[in-house]
Motif scaffolding. Sequence first.
Motif, PDB file in Angstrom:
ATOM      1  N   GLU A  63      42.917  44.469  30.933  1.00  0.00           N
ATOM      2  CA  GLU A  63      43.073  45.452  32.009  1.00  0.00           C
ATOM      3  C   GLU A  63      42.176  45.105  33.193  1.00  0.00           C
ATOM      4  O   GLU A  63      42.539  45.308  34.356  1.00  0.00           O
ATOM      5  CB  GLU A  63      42.748  46.855  31.491  1.00  0.00           C
ATOM      6  N   LEU A  64      40.992  44.550  32.909  1.00  0.00           N
ATOM      7  CA  LEU A  64      40.092  44.116  33.980  1.00  0.00           C
ATOM      8  C   LEU A  64      40.710  42.961  34.763  1.00  0.00           C
ATOM      9  O   LEU A  64      40.612  42.914  35.996  1.00  0.00           O
ATOM     10  CB  LEU A  64      38.733  43.694  33.399  1.00  0.00           C
ATOM     11  N   VAL A  65      41.358  42.040  34.060  1.00  0.00           N
ATOM     12  CA  VAL A  65      42.011  40.911  34.737  1.00  0.00           C
ATOM     13  C   VAL A  65      43.091  41.424  35.679  1.00  0.00           C
ATOM     14  O   VAL A  65      43.177  41.000  36.846  1.00  0.00           O
ATOM     15  CB  VAL A  65      42.610  39.927  33.710  1.00  0.00           C
ATOM     16  N   ARG A  66      43.899  42.357  35.206  1.00  0.00           N
ATOM     17  CA  ARG A  66      44.955  42.923  36.059  1.00  0.00           C
ATOM     18  C   ARG A  66      44.358  43.620  37.276  1.00  0.00           C
ATOM     19  O   ARG A  66      44.869  43.500  38.389  1.00  0.00           O
ATOM     20  CB  ARG A  66      45.808  43.904  35.240  1.00  0.00           C
ATOM     21  N   PHE A  67      43.259  44.346  37.054  1.00  0.00           N
ATOM     22  CA  PHE A  67      42.606  45.025  38.172  1.00  0.00           C
ATOM     23  C   PHE A  67      42.094  44.021  39.204  1.00  0.00           C
ATOM     24  O   PHE A  67      42.261  44.211  40.414  1.00  0.00           O
ATOM     25  CB  PHE A  67      41.440  45.891  37.674  1.00  0.00           C
ATOM     26  N   MET A  68      41.447  42.932  38.740  1.00  0.00           N
ATOM     27  CA  MET A  68      40.862  41.967  39.666  1.00  0.00           C
ATOM     28  C   MET A  68      41.936  41.245  40.477  1.00  0.00           C
ATOM     29  O   MET A  68      41.738  40.937  41.655  1.00  0.00           O
ATOM     30  CB  MET A  68      40.005  40.949  38.903  1.00  0.00           C
ATOM     31  N   VAL A  69      43.074  40.960  39.858  1.00  0.00           N
ATOM     32  CA  VAL A  69      44.178  40.336  40.598  1.00  0.00           C
ATOM     33  C   VAL A  69      44.668  41.287  41.689  1.00  0.00           C
ATOM     34  O   VAL A  69      44.873  40.891  42.844  1.00  0.00           O
ATOM     35  CB  VAL A  69      45.329  39.953  39.652  1.00  0.00           C
ATOM     36  N   ASP A  70      44.830  42.557  41.342  1.00  0.00           N
ATOM     37  CA  ASP A  70      45.303  43.544  42.317  1.00  0.00           C
ATOM     38  C   ASP A  70      44.272  43.758  43.422  1.00  0.00           C
ATOM     39  O   ASP A  70      44.609  43.768  44.608  1.00  0.00           O
ATOM     40  CB  ASP A  70      45.595  44.866  41.604  1.00  0.00           C
ATOM     41  N   TYR A  71      43.008  43.932  43.036  1.00  0.00           N
ATOM     42  CA  TYR A  71      41.953  44.188  44.017  1.00  0.00           C
ATOM     43  C   TYR A  71      41.759  42.980  44.941  1.00  0.00           C
ATOM     44  O   TYR A  71      41.621  43.124  46.163  1.00  0.00           O
ATOM     45  CB  TYR A  71      40.649  44.517  43.295  1.00  0.00           C
ATOM     46  N   GLY A  72      41.752  41.781  44.335  1.00  0.00           N
ATOM     47  CA  GLY A  72      41.581  40.570  45.137  1.00  0.00           C
ATOM     48  C   GLY A  72      42.699  40.383  46.137  1.00  0.00           C
ATOM     49  O   GLY A  72      42.478  39.968  47.278  1.00  0.00           O
ATOM     50  N   THR A  73      43.914  40.731  45.727  1.00  0.00           N
ATOM     51  CA  THR A  73      45.073  40.561  46.604  1.00  0.00           C
ATOM     52  C   THR A  73      45.163  41.675  47.645  1.00  0.00           C
ATOM     53  O   THR A  73      45.248  41.415  48.844  1.00  0.00           O
ATOM     54  CB  THR A  73      46.369  40.557  45.756  1.00  0.00           C
ATOM     55  N   ARG A  74      45.096  42.928  47.175  1.00  0.00           N
ATOM     56  CA  ARG A  74      45.412  44.070  48.046  1.00  0.00           C
ATOM     57  C   ARG A  74      44.241  44.464  48.942  1.00  0.00           C
ATOM     58  O   ARG A  74      44.424  44.773  50.115  1.00  0.00           O
ATOM     59  CB  ARG A  74      45.830  45.254  47.169  1.00  0.00           C
ATOM     60  N   VAL A  75      43.004  44.410  48.389  1.00  0.00           N
ATOM     61  CA  VAL A  75      41.838  44.869  49.145  1.00  0.00           C
ATOM     62  C   VAL A  75      41.131  43.714  49.856  1.00  0.00           C
ATOM     63  O   VAL A  75      40.793  43.811  51.032  1.00  0.00           O
ATOM     64  CB  VAL A  75      40.854  45.622  48.226  1.00  0.00           C
ATOM     65  N   LEU A  76      40.910  42.632  49.141  1.00  0.00           N
ATOM     66  CA  LEU A  76      40.213  41.496  49.742  1.00  0.00           C
ATOM     67  C   LEU A  76      41.145  40.595  50.551  1.00  0.00           C
ATOM     68  O   LEU A  76      40.684  39.769  51.331  1.00  0.00           O
ATOM     69  CB  LEU A  76      39.515  40.664  48.666  1.00  0.00           C
ATOM     70  N   GLY A  77      42.454  40.727  50.340  1.00  0.00           N
ATOM     71  CA  GLY A  77      43.397  39.909  51.096  1.00  0.00           C
ATOM     72  C   GLY A  77      43.426  38.455  50.670  1.00  0.00           C
ATOM     73  O   GLY A  77      43.765  37.577  51.461  1.00  0.00           O
ATOM     74  N   LYS A  78      43.095  38.175  49.416  1.00  0.00           N
ATOM     75  CA  LYS A  78      43.051  36.798  48.918  1.00  0.00           C
ATOM     76  C   LYS A  78      44.380  36.398  48.272  1.00  0.00           C
ATOM     77  O   LYS A  78      45.186  37.244  47.890  1.00  0.00           O
ATOM     78  CB  LYS A  78      41.927  36.655  47.873  1.00  0.00           C
ATOM     79  N   GLY A  79      44.564  35.086  48.157  1.00  0.00           N
ATOM     80  CA  GLY A  79      45.614  34.550  47.312  1.00  0.00           C
ATOM     81  C   GLY A  79      45.006  34.296  45.950  1.00  0.00           C
ATOM     82  O   GLY A  79      44.142  33.426  45.801  1.00  0.00           O
ATOM     83  N   VAL A  80      45.401  35.056  44.965  1.00  0.00           N
ATOM     84  CA  VAL A  80      44.756  35.020  43.650  1.00  0.00           C
ATOM     85  C   VAL A  80      45.592  34.207  42.668  1.00  0.00           C
ATOM     86  O   VAL A  80      46.805  34.391  42.569  1.00  0.00           O
ATOM     87  CB  VAL A  80      44.557  36.448  43.097  1.00  0.00           C
TER      88      VAL A  80
END
Length: 352
Positions: free
Chosen positions: A85-102
């Motif tokens: 669940e943490l992995v899913r959160f980090m992918v979402d947060y990195g993409t949606r909030v940080l604007g990264k390509g994860v």
Amino acid sequence: AADADWIIEVVVERLDIKQNLMAKLAEVARPDAIISSNTSGLPIHKIADHLDESFSRRFLGTHFFNPPRYLHLLEVIPHPNTDPELVRFMVDYGTRVLGKGVVICKDTPNFIGNRFMSMSGMQAMNYAIDNGYTVEEVDAITGPLIGRPKTATFNLNDLVGFDIAVHVARNLYDAITDDPQREVLNHPETVRISDELLKRGWLGRKSGQGFYKMTKGADGSKALWALNLNTLEYEPPQKIEFESVKKHGRVKPLGERIRLLMGEQDRAGQFLWHMHAFYLAYASSRVPEITETIVNIDNAQKWGFNHEMGPFEIWDAIGVADTIPAFEAAGYPVADWVKQMVESGKPTFYQR
């Protein structure tokens, strides 16, 4: 640190120091805080070794590419005990909030981006040394001509710091004992030249000279002199011309340009053929070892190094079935799954 929601470790690349820091963080961090490491290659599972399960479940790798304000890639690296669940959160947060390509990487040496940078960069340097190419020749044909930044190959080492490039490559060599291509990292002449440059302190832009050196003439004018790989002396800039580049250098789209250049028999064509043959065949052998999908491989190269195309996108453009026999005949083994794909009637990795 006790108040933080997310603590990112970005200290020196030594496993013992990172482990000691994690032990201290385990004492002060909130029980629900996310803990991650920005290591560029040390095993994530070893950094959190000897720590309890509650800590290791919220620990993972988050490798930002430097400088993170410019480069798009964020590698997320879970270890076996990381909470899914943490992995899913980090992918979402990195993409949606940080604007990264994860991209999600497996916990293998140097993950995706630096694994490819080290292997392909060293292969290019080895081939240049073995076949008498100059620093300027290589950089003239491995930059924007093939959809890569103008720093190309040798200039990129100057930008990154050649000591870092050598350190990463040598650590990688010891870590990938099962990789049949790892001797690319231990080419005797490349090792000799690398050792000499390190000894002289010619590390690139941070030391004022590396594969290039800015030289001032008697009239006050400046010119970028390139290192002669045989004499290890700097020489004035030369005009670099290749017939294949004159012929195809403006062809669009990029994939067709690369295909045409690889088909030429002049020095540029030969270099680019061997460079891509190694690069593409190597990519095929690393899926699913280092990541589950070819998309992650392609995105890591594009987002981490500003390449216009990833290896599998390039391979589609130049023709998969047509190149497999030639690659293997030249000593660049292609993974069985690629051959099976072609034999099953699927000619490309991607389909519109």
